[in-house]
Design a protein around this motif. Structure first.
Motif: not given
Length: 220
Positions: A15-21, A25-27
């Motif tokens: 998910l984090t690789a698909q969209n920078i926004a 939401m995740f740390v």
């Protein structure tokens, strides 16, 4: 959701690789497992959790999605029933919108105060006390006129006699009143029973709805 930790971690990385926004939401962090080894983990906010679960399958994930849809539909119904959001196009429209909203809030304020007062009331009150609360909240009525309205509308007995101004059977069946009885000893030794109607919590809510709805009662 009964998901394997490794699969959840992979899903988050995807998910984090698909969209920078999504990165906000995740740390990423670490934790120590039972063997004392450092393992990767993620902290997430509510939006991140929702985004993550939407992609899951299974009974628990389905229940979450159904509740999410129910909440969204409820919000949509509220907007449809009570009016959508107005977005002003310029400063003039913004000022007019603010003025209109202030006027609506001021008009609703007496009703809101009255409803709150009744909702929090935990004791029975006298009819005269109900009349005073109504008067304070914009209903032009006093105790005598309220008693008259209650008699004319079948909540209190209007026939003269020992039962005058006591609740009718209809009012008692609806649990709108309780009767407080006081024994009075007269100078000649005989006693009489004085019956005083008191408005119950149920009755207060009932009459609030009568007096605050659009077609307010007409007093004689």
């Amino acid at each position: 959701m009964d998901k394997n930790h490794r699969d959840v971690m992979k899903r988050i990385r995807d998910l984090t690789a698909q969209n920078i926004a999504v990165e906000k939401m995740f740390v990423q962090s670490t934790y120590l497992n039972k063997q004392g080894h450092s393992q990767p983990m993620y902290y997430m906010n509510r939006d991140g959790f929702t985004l993550l679960v939407v992609g899951f399958t299974g009974k628990k994930a389905l229940n979450f999605k159904l509740k999410y849809i129910e909440a969204f539909n409820s919000m949509e119904n509220q907007i449809r029933n009570y009016g959508g959001f107005q977005i002003p196009n310029n400063m003039s429209e913004a000022l007019q919108l603010a003025a209109n909203q202030a006027k609506e809030m001021e008009e609703m304020r007496p009703k809101a105060l009255f409803a709150e007062a009744v909702q929090t009331s935990k004791t029975d009150i006298l009819v005269g006390q109900l009349a005073k609360i109504l008067k304070q909240n914009g209903i032009d009525i006093g105790a005598n006129r309220l008693f008259n309205w209650l008699r004319e509308n079948g909540y209190l007995i209007k026939q003269q006699g020992m039962n005058f101004n006591t609740p009718t059977q209809k009012a008692m069946d609806l649990k709108l009143f309780r009767i407080k009885e006081n024994t009075i000893v007269h100078s000649d030794g005989h006693t009489t029973i004085n019956k005083t109607p008191k408005v119950t919590g149920i009755g207060q809510v009932f009459f609030v709805n009568k007096f605050l709805k659009d077609d307010k009662p007409v007093f004689g």
